[in-house]
Scaffold this active site. Structure first.
Site, PDB file in Angstrom:
ATOM      1  N   GLN A 199       0.833  -1.196   0.000  1.00 42.00           N
ATOM      2  CA  GLN A 199       0.000   0.000   0.000  1.00 42.00           C
ATOM      3  C   GLN A 199       0.868   1.247   0.000  1.00 42.00           C
ATOM      4  OE1 GLN A 199      -2.467   1.475   3.507  1.00 42.00           O
ATOM      5  NE2 GLN A 199      -4.085   0.646   2.205  1.00 42.00           N
ATOM      6  N   GLY A 200       0.510   2.218  -0.840  1.00 40.57           N
ATOM      7  CA  GLY A 200       1.208   3.498  -0.899  1.00 40.57           C
ATOM      8  C   GLY A 200       0.253   4.628  -0.565  1.00 40.57           C
TER       9      GLY A 200
ATOM     10  N   SER B  51       0.242   6.362   3.124  1.00 40.71           N
ATOM     11  CA  SER B  51       0.849   7.269   4.101  1.00 40.71           C
ATOM     12  C   SER B  51       2.110   7.934   3.556  1.00 40.71           C
ATOM     13  CB  SER B  51       1.201   6.514   5.386  1.00 40.71           C
ATOM     14  OG  SER B  51       0.047   6.030   6.024  1.00 40.71           O
TER      15      SER B  51
ATOM     16  N   SER C  47       3.948  -1.599   3.853  1.00 38.03           N
ATOM     17  CA  SER C  47       4.265  -2.966   4.267  1.00 38.03           C
ATOM     18  C   SER C  47       4.622  -3.832   3.065  1.00 38.03           C
ATOM     19  CB  SER C  47       3.072  -3.583   4.992  1.00 38.03           C
ATOM     20  OG  SER C  47       2.757  -2.861   6.151  1.00 38.03           O
TER      21      SER C  47
ATOM     22  N   GLU D 137     -10.787  -2.902   4.793  1.00 30.27           N
ATOM     23  CA  GLU D 137      -9.832  -3.167   5.867  1.00 30.27           C
ATOM     24  C   GLU D 137     -10.505  -3.100   7.230  1.00 30.27           C
ATOM     25  OE1 GLU D 137      -5.436  -1.624   6.788  1.00 30.27           O
ATOM     26  OE2 GLU D 137      -6.917  -0.039   6.998  1.00 30.27           O
TER      27      GLU D 137
ATOM     28  N   GLU E 120      -6.602   7.491  18.135  1.00 31.60           N
ATOM     29  CA  GLU E 120      -7.242   8.803  18.249  1.00 31.60           C
ATOM     30  C   GLU E 120      -8.178   9.058  17.066  1.00 31.60           C
ATOM     31  OE1 GLU E 120      -3.754   8.530  20.740  1.00 31.60           O
ATOM     32  OE2 GLU E 120      -3.993   8.208  18.584  1.00 31.60           O
TER      33      GLU E 120
END
Length: 376
Positions: A126-127, A129, A161, A244, A357
């Site tokens: 996954q790209g 963040s 990851s 997810e 959060e």
């Protein structure tokens, strides 16, 4: 919501149990590198050959089309059989990229990528963040400039990851000049072998390199690789994250109950002791997570933010379980490779996939209807 299994459900459970016990790998999975990829793809290929791959995918796209009830039954047997962790390098392809391509991709994208994912022939990362754009994903700055029939991509991603062993990446970039926040983004399939891509693995405090930084220097990606419409990537990304947070982590949630039982057996605490009471609380919380998992999967009509409730509860309980393990093991925990590794890994649970959060804000604002947090 009917939770009483039918005779057909029980037959399915027995078939799953028998197949898993006969086919699960004998040895533990390597934790990183090419060996971890080979182990995971071999296991997925075995599952596919046995008819146990893509269980929640529609049958039209090579999946089994299982109902949520059957999917949970499968995962309950999966964790009881101590089959390989579902959170391996095939996770993103099976639970993010594949379902997103099914929901939003073109027929050409589906025809090319879906069989490869199901058969264990391609690994995805996954790209999303970036440095400064993690929980606040809408502030991402990696750009894709349209030049004819390609996107020229420049920027950086982080916490990707398995990027060091992946074939493709689900990449979210800003493609509309002058846009900001949620507007002007695109969800793109990025071939990780393209010129201009540099992958730098990141070692975490558990000593493994699951994560990586990815740098893009004039990487040319065909416009045909855009999933959904150009500049409409935010809605596609929300499709990805919904998978997810709602169903993708079923195995992990159910696996936690097995870990609690392992810990109870390890502790062998006297009845009435403080340790026994602590373990009883953990067992009760694990049972509550299992009940929430069932509710999330089966509630009709589905509510869009149930996943945040389960994700937050799971993350905090995982940390409690592993903290208890270290307290029970004492100094021996320093040399116990299993529990000490998982304890260190558990720190990421309240960060990855949306911080605790962020999940609390989602629950407060969108489930409970409380006033929105002031924005700077």
């Amino acid at each position: 919501m009917e939770l009483t299994p039918t005779s057909e459900d029980e037959a399915f459970r027995r078939a799953a149990r028998d197949w898993l016990l006969a086919n699960r790998p004998a040895g533990p999975a390597p934790r990183e590198g090419r060996a971890s990829r080979d182990y995971a793809t071999d296991w997925l290929a075995r599952c596919h050959a046995g008819g146990w791959s893509g269980l929640a995918w529609p049958s039209d796209y090579g999946g089994q089309g299982l109902s949520p009830e059957r999917l949970i039954l499968w995962y309950e047997e999966y964790v009881r059989a101590r089959a390989p962790s579902a959170l391996d390098c095939t996770f993103v392809a099976l639970n993010h990229a594949g379902p997103t391509v099914i929901a939003r991709g073109t027929e050409a994208q589906k025809a090319f990528h879906l069989p490869r994912i199901l058969e264990g022939r391609s690994i995805w990362c996954q790209g999303f963040s970036e440095p400064g754009a993690g929980s606040d994903l809408a502030s991402l700055r990696t750009t894709g400039r349209v030049e004819g029939d390609v996107l020229v991509v420049n920027g950086q991603k982080i916490w990707s990851s398995y990027a060091d062993i992946a074939d493709y990446q689900e990449l979210l970039i800003r493609t509309e000049p002058g846009s900001s926040r949620h507007k002007g983004l695109s969800w793109v399939i990025c071939d990780m072998t393209l010129p201009g891509i540099t992958v730098r693995p990141i070692e975490n405090m558990a000593g493994v390199t699951h994560f990586a930084e990815v740098f893009y220097d004039d990487v040319r990606i065909p416009l045909d690789n855009v999933v959904g419409d150009l500049h409409d990537g935010w809605s596609v990304a929300m499709t990805t994250l919904a998978f997810e947070r709602r169903t993708a982590a079923l195995a992990l949630q159910l696996e936690l109950s097995v870990k609690v039982e392992d810990l109870i057996a390890l502790a062998d605490a006297p009845a009435g002791s403080a340790t026994a009471a602590r373990l009883a609380d953990l067992r009760a919380e694990a049972a509550a997570i299992r009940a929430m998992t069932w509710r999330t999967a089966l509630r009709e009509p589905a509510t869009p933010f149930d996943g945040s409730l389960v994700r937050l509860s799971f993350a905090e309980l995982a940390q409690k379980v592993h903290r208890a393990a270290m307290d029970i093991l004492g100094p021996a925990g320093l040399t116990d490779g299993h529990w000490s590794h998982d304890y260190l890994e558990s720190y990421s649970e309240t960060i990855a996939g949306g911080t605790a959060e962020i999940q609390r804000n989602i629950i407060a604002e969108r489930v409970l209807g409380l006033p929105r947090e002031p924005r700077a």
